[in-house]
Design an enzyme around this catalytic site. Structure first.
Site, short mmCIF file in Angstrom:
data_model
loop_
_atom_site.label_atom_id
_atom_site.label_comp_id
_atom_site.label_asym_id
_atom_site.label_seq_id
_atom_site.Cartn_x
_atom_site.Cartn_y
_atom_site.Cartn_z
N ASP A 118 -2.16 4.28 -4.68
CA ASP A 118 -1.21 3.61 -5.58
C ASP A 118 0.05 4.45 -5.63
OD1 ASP A 118 -2.98 1.53 -6.23
OD2 ASP A 118 -3.85 2.67 -7.88
N ASP A 136 -2.14 -4.65 -5.47
CA ASP A 136 -2.34 -4.89 -6.89
C ASP A 136 -1.35 -5.92 -7.43
OD1 ASP A 136 -4.29 -2.87 -6.82
OD2 ASP A 136 -2.87 -1.33 -7.46
#
Length: 173
Positions: A118, A136
Site C-alpha cells: 500500500d 483497494d
C-alpha cells in the site's frame, strides 16, 4: 459493449494499473528509502506492507494465513467473474470487474511478498485515512457501483428480462 466484456475490461485494467504502479514505485523509484513523498498538505506516498485485509484487519504473520487470504481472494475473484458473466447491466458488470481486478492485484502481492504493498496516504490536519493502493481504490469504487446498481432494481430486471425474451417487448394486437 456487453456487461461481461465491460467487466472483463475493468478487471484487466485494474489488475494492470495496480501491478504497474506497485512495481514502478517499489522497484523503479527510491520511495522505500526516501519516504514519505509529500504532494501538498493532503497526500503522501509511503510504503506500508499490509499483512491483513481491509483497514489492516486480521493481520497474518504466518504462512498459513497468507495462503488462506490468497485462496480466499482467488475464490472471490472467480465467484465475481461468474456473477459478472450473468450481469444484467453494464454498471453491475463494471463494478464486479473492478472488485475482481482489485482482489487479484492484492492476491498477487500476498503470494509474491507475503503482504500487500500500500502506498497512498490521504490526510488533513489530524485526520488520517488508511494507506491504500490502486486495487483497494478499485474495490471501493466497485462496491459503490454495486450499491448504486442495487438501488435501481427495476431497470436491471427489465433489461435482463428483455434480453432473455426479446419478443415480450412487441405490443400485442
Amino acid at each position: 459493449m456487453t456487461p461481461f466484456r465491460l467487466g472483463l475490461l475493468a478487471l484487466l485494467l485494474t489488475f494492470a494499473l495496480d501491478q504497474a504502479s506497485k512495481l514502478w514505485l517499489y522497484f523503479g523509484t527510491d520511495l522505500v528509502l526516501t519516504q514519505p513523498w509529500r504532494f501538498g498538505p493532503y497526500l503522501d506516498l509511503v510504503v506500508v506492507w499490509n499483512r491483513g485485509v481491509s483497514y489492516g484487519l486480521f493481520q497474518q504473520e504466518g504462512g498459513l494465513g497468507r495462503w488462506l487470504l490468497v485462496a480466499l481472494s482467488l475464490v472471490a475473484a472467480a465467484g465475481l467473474a461468474v456473477w459478472m458473466h450473468r450481469a444484467g447491466s453494464r454498471l453491475l458488470g463494471l463494478a464486479l470487474g473492478l472488485i475482481a481486478g482489485g482482489a487479484l492485484g492484492n492476491a498477487v502481492d500476498r503470494a509474491a511478498y507475503g503482504a500487500v504493498f500500500d502506498f497512498v496516504h490521504l490526510h488533513a490536519g489530524s485526520w488520517s485515512w488508511y494507506v491504500f493502493n490502486v486495487a483497494d481504490a478499485a474495490i471501493v469504487a466497485g462496491v459503490v457501483g454495486l450499491i448504486i446498481d442495487s438501488l435501481m432494481p427495476e431497470r436491471g430486471r427489465a433489461k435482463a428480462a428483455q434480453a432473455a425474451n426479446p419478443t415480450d417487448s412487441a405490443p400485442s394486437v
